[in-house]
Design a protein around this motif. Structure first.
Motif, PDB file in Angstrom:
ATOM      1  N   ASP A  14       0.782  -1.275   0.027  1.00  0.00           N
ATOM      2  CA  ASP A  14       0.077   0.051  -0.017  1.00  0.00           C
ATOM      3  C   ASP A  14       0.863   1.263   0.050  1.00  0.00           C
ATOM      4  OD1 ASP A  14      -2.084  -1.455   0.188  1.00  0.00           O
ATOM      5  OD2 ASP A  14      -2.426  -1.417   2.394  1.00  0.00           O
ATOM      6  N   GLU A  15       2.205   1.086   0.477  1.00  0.00           N
ATOM      7  CA  GLU A  15       2.923   2.443   0.583  1.00  0.00           C
ATOM      8  C   GLU A  15       3.648   2.671  -0.787  1.00  0.00           C
ATOM      9  OE1 GLU A  15       2.434  -0.044   4.613  1.00  0.00           O
ATOM     10  OE2 GLU A  15       2.876  -0.351   2.344  1.00  0.00           O
ATOM     11  N   GLY A  16       3.631   1.716  -1.649  1.00  0.00           N
ATOM     12  CA  GLY A  16       4.191   2.005  -2.865  1.00  0.00           C
ATOM     13  C   GLY A  16       5.631   2.069  -2.917  1.00  0.00           C
ATOM     14  N   TYR A  17       6.366   1.009  -1.886  1.00  0.00           N
ATOM     15  CA  TYR A  17       7.764   0.941  -2.008  1.00  0.00           C
ATOM     16  C   TYR A  17       8.294   0.302  -3.063  1.00  0.00           C
ATOM     17  CZ  TYR A  17       7.088   0.985   3.281  1.00  0.00           C
ATOM     18  OH  TYR A  17       6.618   1.153   4.515  1.00  0.00           O
ATOM     19  N   GLU A  18       7.570  -0.500  -3.822  1.00  0.00           N
ATOM     20  CA  GLU A  18       8.142  -1.040  -5.030  1.00  0.00           C
ATOM     21  C   GLU A  18       8.430  -0.045  -6.385  1.00  0.00           C
ATOM     22  OE1 GLU A  18       5.156  -3.961  -2.964  1.00  0.00           O
ATOM     23  OE2 GLU A  18       5.302  -2.074  -3.487  1.00  0.00           O
ATOM     24  N   MET A  19       7.432   0.804  -6.630  1.00  0.00           N
ATOM     25  CA  MET A  19       7.453   1.895  -7.469  1.00  0.00           C
ATOM     26  C   MET A  19       8.487   2.830  -7.070  1.00  0.00           C
ATOM     27  SD  MET A  19       5.448   1.351 -10.082  1.00  0.00           S
ATOM     28  CE  MET A  19       5.758   2.984 -10.615  1.00  0.00           C
ATOM     29  N   ALA A  20       9.168   3.083  -5.891  1.00  0.00           N
ATOM     30  CA  ALA A  20      10.060   3.859  -5.659  1.00  0.00           C
ATOM     31  C   ALA A  20      11.216   3.270  -6.004  1.00  0.00           C
ATOM     32  CB  ALA A  20      10.259   4.231  -4.308  1.00  0.00           C
ATOM     33  N   TYR A  21      11.536   2.203  -5.988  1.00  0.00           N
ATOM     34  CA  TYR A  21      12.745   1.537  -6.330  1.00  0.00           C
ATOM     35  C   TYR A  21      12.859   1.271  -8.069  1.00  0.00           C
ATOM     36  CZ  TYR A  21      14.085   0.403  -1.726  1.00  0.00           C
ATOM     37  OH  TYR A  21      14.277   0.591  -0.204  1.00  0.00           O
ATOM     38  N   VAL A  22      11.412   0.977  -8.495  1.00  0.00           N
ATOM     39  CA  VAL A  22      11.380   0.850  -9.963  1.00  0.00           C
ATOM     40  C   VAL A  22      11.627   2.331 -10.606  1.00  0.00           C
ATOM     41  CG1 VAL A  22       9.681   0.497 -11.793  1.00  0.00           C
ATOM     42  CG2 VAL A  22       9.840  -1.119 -10.045  1.00  0.00           C
ATOM     43  N   LYS A  23      11.281   3.452  -9.979  1.00  0.00           N
ATOM     44  CA  LYS A  23      11.491   4.619 -10.476  1.00  0.00           C
ATOM     45  C   LYS A  23      13.227   5.043 -10.465  1.00  0.00           C
ATOM     46  CE  LYS A  23       9.991   9.483 -10.038  1.00  0.00           C
ATOM     47  NZ  LYS A  23      11.342  10.052 -10.214  1.00  0.00           N
ATOM     48  N   GLU A  24      13.747   4.487  -9.595  1.00  0.00           N
ATOM     49  CA  GLU A  24      15.271   4.834  -9.408  1.00  0.00           C
ATOM     50  C   GLU A  24      15.797   4.022 -10.667  1.00  0.00           C
ATOM     51  OE1 GLU A  24      18.606   2.611  -6.787  1.00  0.00           O
ATOM     52  OE2 GLU A  24      16.859   3.541  -5.597  1.00  0.00           O
TER      53      GLU A  24
END
Length: 376
Positions: A14-24
């Motif tokens: 729910d926190e969007g942890y995955e998208m932060a690393y993918v964006k990186e």
């Protein structure tokens, strides 16, 4: 008919942890099978389970393949393998042109039976490696299996594809043998959409596995290959998903355990239903909640009743030794795994399930027993 209830589907944080690393990965333009996410996912996963090193790979199957290669398994070698598992456990034995010998389960753990394994060692003293599976997140009797492997000086590979987050006597499964493998397929407790990890305390072997997984490219200005290589490395984008998912692993395990306890409390009153075994030394992740049926109602009855209500379920794995491709290979045991297959069913264990979803499943099963007026 209500909304679809899945057996076990991907569940992003729910926190969007995955998208932060993918964006990186996108922001730095590192979307190839190398990069910071790959390096850090290896480090973070190894630290999480208590292993010294890890290699992020394209699948759990690739991890088993490289574990066998690292263990020195070659043409004609015998490899003992749990029979009650998915074919991905056994297929890499064939990739190495080795010979699988399938080992039965016991009712205490649903996993490899130490007595059957001991019998197999007597019959095949030349065995090269053992692959033990921690089925549905239930730990095998790993102390007994480790002892036998050490006694016979044989490499032990733990297929912990289904047991990330499971503890045996306070220690993570996948870290007792010479090599451990994890899967991040879409249905696993955490997912990268597809991917796997090979872990070991033998850091030099993990480094070698990374080399093999990167087409065995030697250090040279030109493309030099002195060994057979494989295209098995995980991409930096996928590894980013894995890093985010790892942050909520404990949360996912808690939900899986809650689902199992819900079913057990709600369905234990029904005669003819037995649940997966529980042992004092085992703290399972309950990746899938499985039951066996001992009365007139059969697994197919439950599966079809759930299907009518748009609910997914599944039979227990069909043992490898009775699969058409593998039935020519030897099997050591007393048909425990076949009995579990014939009588077992995996109930929906999706971590997105609500209380209403769980109740829907329970009511369908209770209604099936009531409508059939079963008396035991």
């Amino acid at each position: 008919m209500g909304e679809r209830i899945f057996l076990s589907s991907p569940h992003m944080s729910d926190e969007g942890y995955e998208m932060a690393y993918v964006k990186e990965a996108f922001d730095t333009n590192w979307i190839a099978p190398l990069g910071n996410n790959v390096n850090m996912f290896e480090k973070e996963l190894a630290e999480k389970v208590g292993a010294k090193a890890g290699a992020a790979l394209s699948s759990g199957t690739a991890a088993i393949h490289l574990a066998l290669k690292a263990a020195g398994v070659r043409d004609g070698d015998v490899v003992f393998c749990s029979t009650l598992t998915f074919s991905a456990t056994a297929n890499p034995i064939i990739y190495q042109n080795a010979i699988p010998v399938f080992i039965d389960s016991n009712y205490k753990t649903w996993n490899m039976c130490p007595k059957a394994l001991e019998e197999a060692f007597e019959k095949y003293p030349e065995v090269k490696a053992v692959i033990v599976v921690h089925l549905y997140g239930l730990s095998a009797d790993i102390d007994s299996i480790v002892e036998l492997c050490k006694k016979h000086n044989v490499a032990l590979i733990e297929d912990a594809a289904e047991s990330l987050g499971t503890y045996y006597k306070g220690k993570h499964t996948g870290t007792f043998g010479d090599y451990g493998i994890f899967s991040f397929n879409g249905n696993k407790i955490i997912t990268t959409s597809g991917g796997g990890m090979l872990v070991s305390d033998q850091e030099e072997r993990i480094e070698k596995a990374r080399f093999w997984a990167t087409q065995s490219r030697d250090q040279a200005r030109h493309y030099e290959h002195s060994e057979l290589g494989f295209n098995y490395r995980m991409s930096n984008v996928v590894a980013g998903i894995g890093r985010g998912q790892l942050k909520i692993l404990d949360e996912r395990v808690d939900k899986k355990r809650y689902i199992y306890k819900y079913y057990k409390k709600a369905l234990s009153e029904l005669d003819g239903i037995e649940f997966m075994p529980e042992n004092e030394w085992d703290k399972p992740n309950y990746w899938l909640s499985a039951i066996t049926l001992t009365g007139k109602i059969r697994p197919i009855d439950v599966i079809e009743a759930l299907e009518k209500e748009n609910i997914e379920s599944r039979p227990v794995w069909k043992p490898m030794h009775i699969q058409p491709f593998f039935e020519k290979y030897d099997y050591i045991g007393s048909n425990v795994s076949e009995n579990l297959f014939e009588n077992g069913i995996c109930l929906p264990s999706d971590t997105k399930m609500t209380e209403d979803d769980l109740n829907r499943v329970v009511e369908v099963i209770k209604g099936l027993f009531t409508c059939n007026l079963i008396t035991y």
